[in-house]
Structure formats: C-alpha cells, structure tokens
Design a protein around this motif. Structure first.
Motif, short mmCIF file in Angstrom:
data_model
loop_
_atom_site.label_atom_id
_atom_site.label_comp_id
_atom_site.label_asym_id
_atom_site.label_seq_id
_atom_site.Cartn_x
_atom_site.Cartn_y
_atom_site.Cartn_z
N VAL A 115 1.41 3.30 8.83
CA VAL A 115 0.56 3.75 9.93
C VAL A 115 1.25 3.39 11.25
O VAL A 115 1.86 2.32 11.38
CB VAL A 115 -0.83 3.08 9.87
CG1 VAL A 115 -1.74 3.64 10.96
CG2 VAL A 115 -1.46 3.25 8.50
N SER A 159 0.82 -1.22 0.00
CA SER A 159 0.00 0.00 0.00
C SER A 159 0.86 1.27 0.00
O SER A 159 0.36 2.34 -0.35
CB SER A 159 -0.90 0.02 1.24
OG SER A 159 -0.12 0.23 2.42
N PHE A 167 1.50 2.80 2.49
CA PHE A 167 0.79 3.64 3.45
C PHE A 167 1.18 3.19 4.85
O PHE A 167 0.64 2.21 5.38
CB PHE A 167 -0.72 3.52 3.22
CG PHE A 167 -1.55 4.48 4.03
CD1 PHE A 167 -1.51 5.84 3.79
CD2 PHE A 167 -2.41 4.00 5.02
CE1 PHE A 167 -2.28 6.73 4.54
CE2 PHE A 167 -3.20 4.88 5.76
CZ PHE A 167 -3.13 6.24 5.51
N GLU A 215 -3.32 -6.50 2.58
CA GLU A 215 -3.90 -5.54 3.52
C GLU A 215 -3.22 -5.67 4.89
O GLU A 215 -3.24 -4.73 5.68
CB GLU A 215 -5.42 -5.73 3.64
CG GLU A 215 -5.87 -6.98 4.36
CD GLU A 215 -5.84 -8.24 3.49
OE1 GLU A 215 -5.29 -8.20 2.36
OE2 GLU A 215 -6.35 -9.27 3.95
N ASN A 229 1.58 -1.00 10.98
CA ASN A 229 0.98 -1.98 10.07
C ASN A 229 2.06 -2.87 9.46
O ASN A 229 3.18 -2.44 9.21
CB ASN A 229 0.10 -1.31 9.01
CG ASN A 229 0.78 -0.23 8.21
OD1 ASN A 229 1.68 0.45 8.70
ND2 ASN A 229 0.34 -0.04 6.98
N GLU A 248 2.29 -5.66 6.37
CA GLU A 248 1.64 -6.29 5.21
C GLU A 248 2.45 -7.50 4.77
O GLU A 248 3.62 -7.66 5.13
CB GLU A 248 1.53 -5.26 4.08
CG GLU A 248 0.73 -4.03 4.50
CD GLU A 248 0.70 -2.94 3.44
OE1 GLU A 248 1.46 -3.02 2.45
OE2 GLU A 248 -0.09 -1.99 3.62
N THR A 303 -8.19 7.71 10.32
CA THR A 303 -9.19 7.18 11.22
C THR A 303 -9.08 5.65 11.28
O THR A 303 -8.79 5.02 10.26
CB THR A 303 -10.59 7.62 10.75
OG1 THR A 303 -11.57 7.13 11.64
CG2 THR A 303 -10.90 7.13 9.36
N PRO A 304 -9.25 5.05 12.46
CA PRO A 304 -9.15 3.59 12.55
C PRO A 304 -10.20 2.91 11.67
O PRO A 304 -11.34 3.37 11.58
CB PRO A 304 -9.44 3.31 14.03
CG PRO A 304 -9.09 4.58 14.74
CD PRO A 304 -9.45 5.67 13.77
N CYS A 305 -9.81 1.81 11.03
CA CYS A 305 -10.76 1.06 10.18
C CYS A 305 -11.83 0.42 11.05
O CYS A 305 -11.73 0.39 12.28
CB CYS A 305 -10.01 0.01 9.36
SG CYS A 305 -9.56 -1.45 10.30
N CYS A 339 -3.31 -4.18 10.87
CA CYS A 339 -3.31 -2.74 11.13
C CYS A 339 -2.41 -2.39 12.32
O CYS A 339 -2.17 -3.21 13.22
CB CYS A 339 -4.72 -2.26 11.42
SG CYS A 339 -5.74 -2.14 9.95
N ALA A 340 -1.99 -1.14 12.32
CA ALA A 340 -1.15 -0.63 13.40
C ALA A 340 -1.86 -0.74 14.76
O ALA A 340 -1.23 -1.11 15.76
CB ALA A 340 -0.80 0.83 13.11
N GLU A 341 -3.14 -0.44 14.77
CA GLU A 341 -3.89 -0.49 16.03
C GLU A 341 -3.90 -1.91 16.59
O GLU A 341 -3.77 -2.13 17.80
CB GLU A 341 -5.33 0.00 15.83
CG GLU A 341 -5.44 1.44 15.38
CD GLU A 341 -5.46 1.58 13.85
OE1 GLU A 341 -4.79 0.80 13.16
OE2 GLU A 341 -6.14 2.51 13.38
N1 THU Z 1 -4.19 0.65 8.19
C1 THU Z 1 -3.88 0.69 9.52
O1 THU Z 1 -2.82 0.20 9.94
N2 THU Z 1 -4.78 1.26 10.35
C2 THU Z 1 -5.95 1.85 9.96
O2 THU Z 1 -6.73 2.24 10.81
C3 THU Z 1 -6.23 2.01 8.55
C4 THU Z 1 -5.43 1.15 7.63
C5 THU Z 1 -3.22 0.02 7.28
C6 THU Z 1 -3.60 -1.36 6.80
C7 THU Z 1 -2.85 -1.45 5.49
O3 THU Z 1 -1.52 -1.91 5.77
C8 THU Z 1 -2.78 -0.01 5.00
O4 THU Z 1 -3.06 0.81 6.11
C9 THU Z 1 -3.74 0.32 3.89
O5 THU Z 1 -5.02 -0.09 4.19
#
Ligand code: THU
Length: 130
Positions: A23, A19, A21, A47, A39, A41, A81-83, A50-52
């Motif tokens: 976090v 990604s 991206f 996907e 995060n 992957e 924002t948290p997923c 997640c970091a949280e």
């Molecule tokens: N991601 C997080 O770590 N936390 C979130 O709250 C939103 C998404 C990460 C998961 C994945 O590695 C990347 O962001 C893109 O979705």
C-alpha cells in the motif's frame, strides 16, 4: 508531482512479506507539501503499520499538522479504502472536507472525504467537561 503519483511511487517501497499487499499513501498539507508512506510489516506484528500512518508520521516529523488531501493506492480489485484506525488518524489532522482519493494500481479510483469515511467521529469537543 501529483498526489496520486506520489502514493503510487512510494508503494513500491512497501515491506509487506506477510500479507503480500503493498500500500502507498500520500498526504498534502495546507502549505502545499507532500508526505508519503508505505506499509511496513514485521514478523512479530505481521499487520505492521499502515501506509497512511507512515505518511502522517513523516508529516508530523517535518513539523506540519494540517492535511488537505489524501491519496491511497494498492493492487486491489476495487479502490483501497483506509482502515478504521487510519480514518481516525486522518481525522486528527484533516478537516471533514479533506478529499481522499482511493486507487487501484490498474486504474479505477474513487473520491471521497475524511468526513464521509468517518461520520460522527469522536473529537475533543466531547471532552469539554473534563
Ligand atoms: N494497509 C494499509 O497500509 N492501509 C490500509 O488502509 C489498509 C491496510 C496494510 C496493512 C497491512 O500491511 C496490509 O495492508 C494488510 O492489511
């Protein structure tokens, strides 16, 4: 250390080659300790986690369960924002009034609560007839 600084620092360790991206997240417990996660992957499940979820796992592994504050940060145009899944995971261990600070790497931030992020959440009270 500030909770937001802890989230900012751990974000650097994120493994997000799919990604791009990164976090970072940090949770503070009722005991005053901070646990961090980023995060992670992988090629089969890009996907990742997640970091949280990582911060929560570190907290659980250390034997704690009571989150009072959360910070999450990414390089995003608006505070990340948290997923949905992470909202449920946070609600498992945090009261609805636990403060969640959402940040961008370049400054803007928003403050909300776990209850505002997941109103009407499913909880164990619904299962009292089983
Ligand atoms: N991601 C997080 O770590 N936390 C979130 O709250 C939103 C998404 C990460 C998961 C994945 O590695 C990347 O962001 C893109 O979705």
């Amino acid at each position: 250390m500030l909770l937001t600084d802890a989230a900012r620092a751990v974000r650097e360790n994120a493994h997000a080659p799919y990604s791009n991206f990164k976090v970072g997240a940090a949770v503070k417990t009722a005991a005053g300790n901070i646990y961090v996660g980023c995060n992670v992957e992988n090629v089969a499940y890009p996907e990742g986690t997640c970091a949280e979820a990582g911060a929560i796992a570190a907290m659980i592994a250390a034997g704690e369960r009571d989150i009072v504050e959360v910070a999450v940060i990414a390089d995003s145009p608006k505070p990340v924002t948290p997923c949905g899944g992470c909202r449920q995971k946070l609600a498992e261990f945090a009261g609805s009034d636990a403060v969640v600070t959402m940040l961008t790497t370049d400054g803007p931030q928003e403050v909300t609560t776990v209850g505002q992020l997941l109103p009407g959440s499913f909880d164990a009270d619904y299962m009292t007839r089983t």
